[in-house]
Design a protein around this motif. Structure first.
Motif, PDB file in Angstrom:
ATOM      1  N   GLU A  19       0.825  -1.227   0.000  1.00 51.38           N
ATOM      2  CA  GLU A  19       0.000   0.000   0.000  1.00 51.38           C
ATOM      3  C   GLU A  19       0.849   1.262   0.000  1.00 51.38           C
ATOM      4  OE1 GLU A  19      -0.691  -2.060   2.909  1.00 51.38           O
ATOM      5  OE2 GLU A  19      -2.692  -2.868   2.479  1.00 51.38           O
ATOM      6  N   GLN A  20       2.034   1.172   0.634  1.00 47.78           N
ATOM      7  CA  GLN A  20       2.844   2.387   0.786  1.00 47.78           C
ATOM      8  C   GLN A  20       3.637   2.721  -0.471  1.00 47.78           C
ATOM      9  OE1 GLN A  20       4.602   2.436   4.772  1.00 47.78           O
ATOM     10  NE2 GLN A  20       5.785   4.226   4.111  1.00 47.78           N
ATOM     11  N   GLY A  21       3.703   1.772  -1.402  1.00 43.98           N
ATOM     12  CA  GLY A  21       4.450   2.011  -2.635  1.00 43.98           C
ATOM     13  C   GLY A  21       5.554   0.986  -2.795  1.00 43.98           C
ATOM     14  N   HIS A  22       5.944   0.731  -4.047  1.00 44.28           N
ATOM     15  CA  HIS A  22       7.027  -0.221  -4.304  1.00 44.28           C
ATOM     16  C   HIS A  22       8.364   0.384  -3.886  1.00 44.28           C
ATOM     17  CE1 HIS A  22       4.973  -3.531  -6.283  1.00 44.28           C
ATOM     18  NE2 HIS A  22       4.208  -2.645  -6.893  1.00 44.28           N
ATOM     19  N   ASP A  23       9.226  -0.494  -3.388  1.00 43.58           N
ATOM     20  CA  ASP A  23      10.520  -0.027  -2.888  1.00 43.58           C
ATOM     21  C   ASP A  23      11.340   0.666  -3.977  1.00 43.58           C
ATOM     22  OD1 ASP A  23      12.203   0.119  -0.551  1.00 43.58           O
ATOM     23  OD2 ASP A  23      13.583  -1.160  -1.691  1.00 43.58           O
ATOM     24  N   PHE A  24      11.221   0.170  -5.240  1.00 46.26           N
ATOM     25  CA  PHE A  24      12.038   0.781  -6.304  1.00 46.26           C
ATOM     26  C   PHE A  24      11.700   2.259  -6.467  1.00 46.26           C
ATOM     27  CE2 PHE A  24       8.450  -1.282  -8.617  1.00 46.26           C
ATOM     28  CZ  PHE A  24       7.895  -0.161  -9.252  1.00 46.26           C
ATOM     29  N   LEU A  25      10.430   2.628  -6.292  1.00 44.67           N
ATOM     30  CA  LEU A  25      10.054   4.035  -6.446  1.00 44.67           C
ATOM     31  C   LEU A  25      10.438   4.831  -5.204  1.00 44.67           C
ATOM     32  CD1 LEU A  25       8.839   6.396  -7.927  1.00 44.67           C
ATOM     33  CD2 LEU A  25       6.560   5.641  -7.203  1.00 44.67           C
ATOM     34  N   ILE A  26      10.197   4.254  -4.047  1.00 41.20           N
ATOM     35  CA  ILE A  26      10.542   4.968  -2.810  1.00 41.20           C
ATOM     36  C   ILE A  26      12.049   5.258  -2.763  1.00 41.20           C
ATOM     37  CG2 ILE A  26      10.628   4.739  -0.282  1.00 41.20           C
ATOM     38  CD1 ILE A  26       7.886   3.343  -0.468  1.00 41.20           C
ATOM     39  N   GLN A  27      12.853   4.268  -3.195  1.00 43.39           N
ATOM     40  CA  GLN A  27      14.314   4.491  -3.200  1.00 43.39           C
ATOM     41  C   GLN A  27      14.697   5.596  -4.187  1.00 43.39           C
ATOM     42  OE1 GLN A  27      16.328   3.471  -1.002  1.00 43.39           O
ATOM     43  NE2 GLN A  27      15.047   1.913  -0.030  1.00 43.39           N
ATOM     44  N   ALA A  28      14.019   5.623  -5.341  1.00 42.82           N
ATOM     45  CA  ALA A  28      14.318   6.677  -6.333  1.00 42.82           C
ATOM     46  C   ALA A  28      13.949   8.052  -5.770  1.00 42.82           C
ATOM     47  CB  ALA A  28      13.559   6.408  -7.627  1.00 42.82           C
ATOM     48  N   ILE A  29      12.828   8.124  -5.066  1.00 44.26           N
ATOM     49  CA  ILE A  29      12.390   9.392  -4.449  1.00 44.26           C
ATOM     50  C   ILE A  29      13.421   9.841  -3.406  1.00 44.26           C
ATOM     51  CG2 ILE A  29      10.667  10.372  -2.857  1.00 44.26           C
ATOM     52  CD1 ILE A  29       8.583   8.516  -4.359  1.00 44.26           C
ATOM     53  N   LEU A  30      13.802   8.888  -2.531  1.00 44.54           N
ATOM     54  CA  LEU A  30      14.748   9.238  -1.464  1.00 44.54           C
ATOM     55  C   LEU A  30      16.063   9.744  -2.044  1.00 44.54           C
ATOM     56  CD1 LEU A  30      14.179   6.343   1.101  1.00 44.54           C
ATOM     57  CD2 LEU A  30      13.417   8.721   1.257  1.00 44.54           C
ATOM     58  N   GLU A  31      16.518   9.068  -3.111  1.00 39.61           N
ATOM     59  CA  GLU A  31      17.813   9.442  -3.670  1.00 39.61           C
ATOM     60  C   GLU A  31      17.749  10.785  -4.410  1.00 39.61           C
ATOM     61  OE1 GLU A  31      19.622   6.512  -6.200  1.00 39.61           O
ATOM     62  OE2 GLU A  31      21.098   7.975  -6.956  1.00 39.61           O
ATOM     63  N   HIS A  32      16.768  10.932  -5.298  1.00 35.56           N
ATOM     64  CA  HIS A  32      16.796  12.096  -6.198  1.00 35.56           C
ATOM     65  C   HIS A  32      16.088  13.319  -5.641  1.00 35.56           C
ATOM     66  CE1 HIS A  32      18.716   9.838  -9.344  1.00 35.56           C
ATOM     67  NE2 HIS A  32      17.889   8.839  -9.084  1.00 35.56           N
ATOM     68  N   ASP A  33      15.012  13.121  -4.892  1.00 33.22           N
ATOM     69  CA  ASP A  33      14.281  14.295  -4.387  1.00 33.22           C
ATOM     70  C   ASP A  33      14.806  14.735  -3.025  1.00 33.22           C
ATOM     71  OD1 ASP A  33      12.804  14.300  -6.652  1.00 33.22           O
ATOM     72  OD2 ASP A  33      10.921  13.626  -5.758  1.00 33.22           O
ATOM     73  N   TYR A  34      15.454  13.839  -2.305  1.00 32.03           N
ATOM     74  CA  TYR A  34      15.871  14.193  -0.942  1.00 32.03           C
ATOM     75  C   TYR A  34      17.378  14.113  -0.704  1.00 32.03           C
ATOM     76  CZ  TYR A  34      10.992  14.758  -0.106  1.00 32.03           C
ATOM     77  OH  TYR A  34       9.713  15.238  -0.194  1.00 32.03           O
ATOM     78  N   ARG A  35      17.998  12.912  -0.886  1.00 33.44           N
ATOM     79  CA  ARG A  35      19.429  12.834  -0.585  1.00 33.44           C
ATOM     80  C   ARG A  35      20.212  13.840  -1.422  1.00 33.44           C
ATOM     81  NH1 ARG A  35      18.823   7.316   0.528  1.00 33.44           N
ATOM     82  NH2 ARG A  35      19.313   6.649  -1.579  1.00 33.44           N
TER      83      ARG A  35
END
Ligand SMILES: Cc1ncc(COP(=O)(O)O)c(C=O)c1O
Length: 411
Positions: free
Chosen positions: A75-91
């Motif tokens: 429900e929270q989202g696939h890990d591949f997308l969450i990791q991409a968000i964390l890396e590109h939008d935040y880290r």
């Protein structure tokens, strides 16, 4: 006998955009040959970029194989997308978040509307005025307000006026509030909050134990490298802010539907007895009960937005829209119109000429220029005397619209 939720009856007659649609349809029916240019509703006009289309195709083909088929996802989202968000939008901006603080969803409209469910009905709420109507209307539906006054302001909500005098970024209120909705870059005014302004809000929220709901649906349109894209660029924000981002405007996903909300574990609310509860846990519970996740193919498409090709291609679209915004600002400004916004957002906030009301200006532009704008008063009482013009159109239409608006006002 099924009693209705009577709070719905407090809402204004219609959502702003259906009323605009009704007037435009009536005009188009009466003038079938008129070529209407729509600078009203904030929907994108460019097609999906090749990187996104390719990801959709690959995910669709994968889903048609026995090995690649997927049913319900997390429900929270696939890990591949969450990791991409964390890396590109935040880290990439020096922000560390945990994967379980990111909630992928099918839209920031839903998230901005649903987030109020995890808060008590007695919460004191503040919004900026003008405001994206979803923040207000969903609190009305929930019963957190009294009726609206003649100007459409609901009792029980604090409206912080965004005016020319404060650059369309209001200061925090003097009194304590529990929940404040902020949107930057702003729909509808186009104003983008600076670091000192955001710092002031975060300091205020920490001092008053308030929660900020920060809607960054338009962050991709920021042009000045010094302006924050995320509220988490501000120290202390991970203790007091929930952030929302969307692929709708940054990558043309208004039809595809994908967004996300970040709820850091350190952001808490209190129970009646004073116990601290992480809002993240309540939001996780809400989502897992009422939401079954974004389609796998759509999440693969969103992941593609973060690849080098995806970033380049969607960046070119943003550049195109922002060039439209600059063209509008320059063309209308040169003709004597007062225009705000349009520098870090795809919206211009134009002062109505000759003291016209927002709706009178809307009607005049539709009837005489065949241009659709959005009446500022539809976003709140402080929007009276302004109209919003959207840059989501073709260059050709934008240039034609400028010429027609100038002619309609004798310029
Ligand atoms: C300020 C703001 N937030 C959220 C949204 C909705 O975004 P989404 O398409 O992700 O639901 C919009 C769309 O116009 C918006 O203007």
């Amino acid at each position: 006998m099924a009693r209705i939720n009577e709070h719905y009856r407090k809402l204004q007659a219609g959502y702003l955009f259906p009323e605009i649609g009704r007037r435009v349809t009536a005009f188009a029916n009466a003038h079938p040959d008129a070529k209407v240019i729509r600078l009203g509703i904030g929907d994108v006009t460019l097609p999906l970029v090749p990187a996104v289309v390719e990801a959709l195709r690959a995910a669709a083909l994968e889903s048609g194989t026995r090995e690649g088929f997927r049913g319900y996802g997390p429900e929270q989202g696939h890990d591949f997308l969450i990791q991409a968000i964390l890396e590109h939008d935040y880290r990439a901006r020096g922000i560390a978040l945990a994967p379980d603080e990111v909630f992928v969803s099918d839209g920031s409209k839903q998230d901005a509307g649903n987030i109020q469910e995890i808060f008590g009905l007695a919460c004191r709420i503040a919004v900026t005025d003008p405001v994206y109507p979803v923040y207000v209307d969903t609190n009305v539906m929930a019963g957190r307000t009294g009726p609206a006054d003649a100007q459409g302001r609901f009792a029980g909500i604090t409206y912080l006026a965004a005016t020319e005098a404060n650059g369309f970024v209001p200061d925090p209120p003097a009194e304590a509030h529990d929940l404040v909705y902020l949107c930057s870059p702003n729909n509808p005014t186009g104003a983008a909050m600076t670091r000192p302004q955001l710092e002031r809000w975060v300091r205020w929220a920490r001092a008053h134990d308030a929660v900020l709901i920060f809607d960054a649906a338009y962050d991709a349109f920021i042009q000045d490298g010094a302006l924050p894209h995320s509220i988490y660029e501000i120290d202390g924000a991970q203790q007091c802010a929930i952030e929302m981002r969307s692929y709708s405007k940054r990558a043309g996903f208004t039809g595809l539907r994908c967004a996300y909300t970040v709820v850091p574990k350190a952001v808490t609310g209190t129970t009646a007895s004073g116990e601290r509860v992480p809002l993240r846990d309540l939001w996780a519970r809400r989502q897992s009960t009422k939401f079954n996740g974004v389609p796998y193919v759509v999440q693969r498409a969103a992941q593609a937005v973060h690849t080098p090709e995806g970033r380049k291609q969607t960046g070119e679209q943003v550049t195109y829209y922002m060039e439209n915004a600059r063209t509008l600002r320059r063309g209308l400004g040169a003709a004597g119109f007062t225009c705000h916004g349009g520098e870090h957002a795809p919206y211009l906030w134009m002062k109505t000429p000759r003291g016209l009301t927002s709706w009178a200006c809307f009607d005049k532009l539709l009837a005489e220029a065949h241009v659709v704008c959005t009446p500022g008063s539809g976003f709140g009482a402080a929007g009276e005397g302004f109209v919003r013009l959207s840059a989501f159109n073709s260059r050709e239409n934008v240039e034609e619209a400028i010429a027609r608006i100038r002619r309609a006002f004798g310029g």
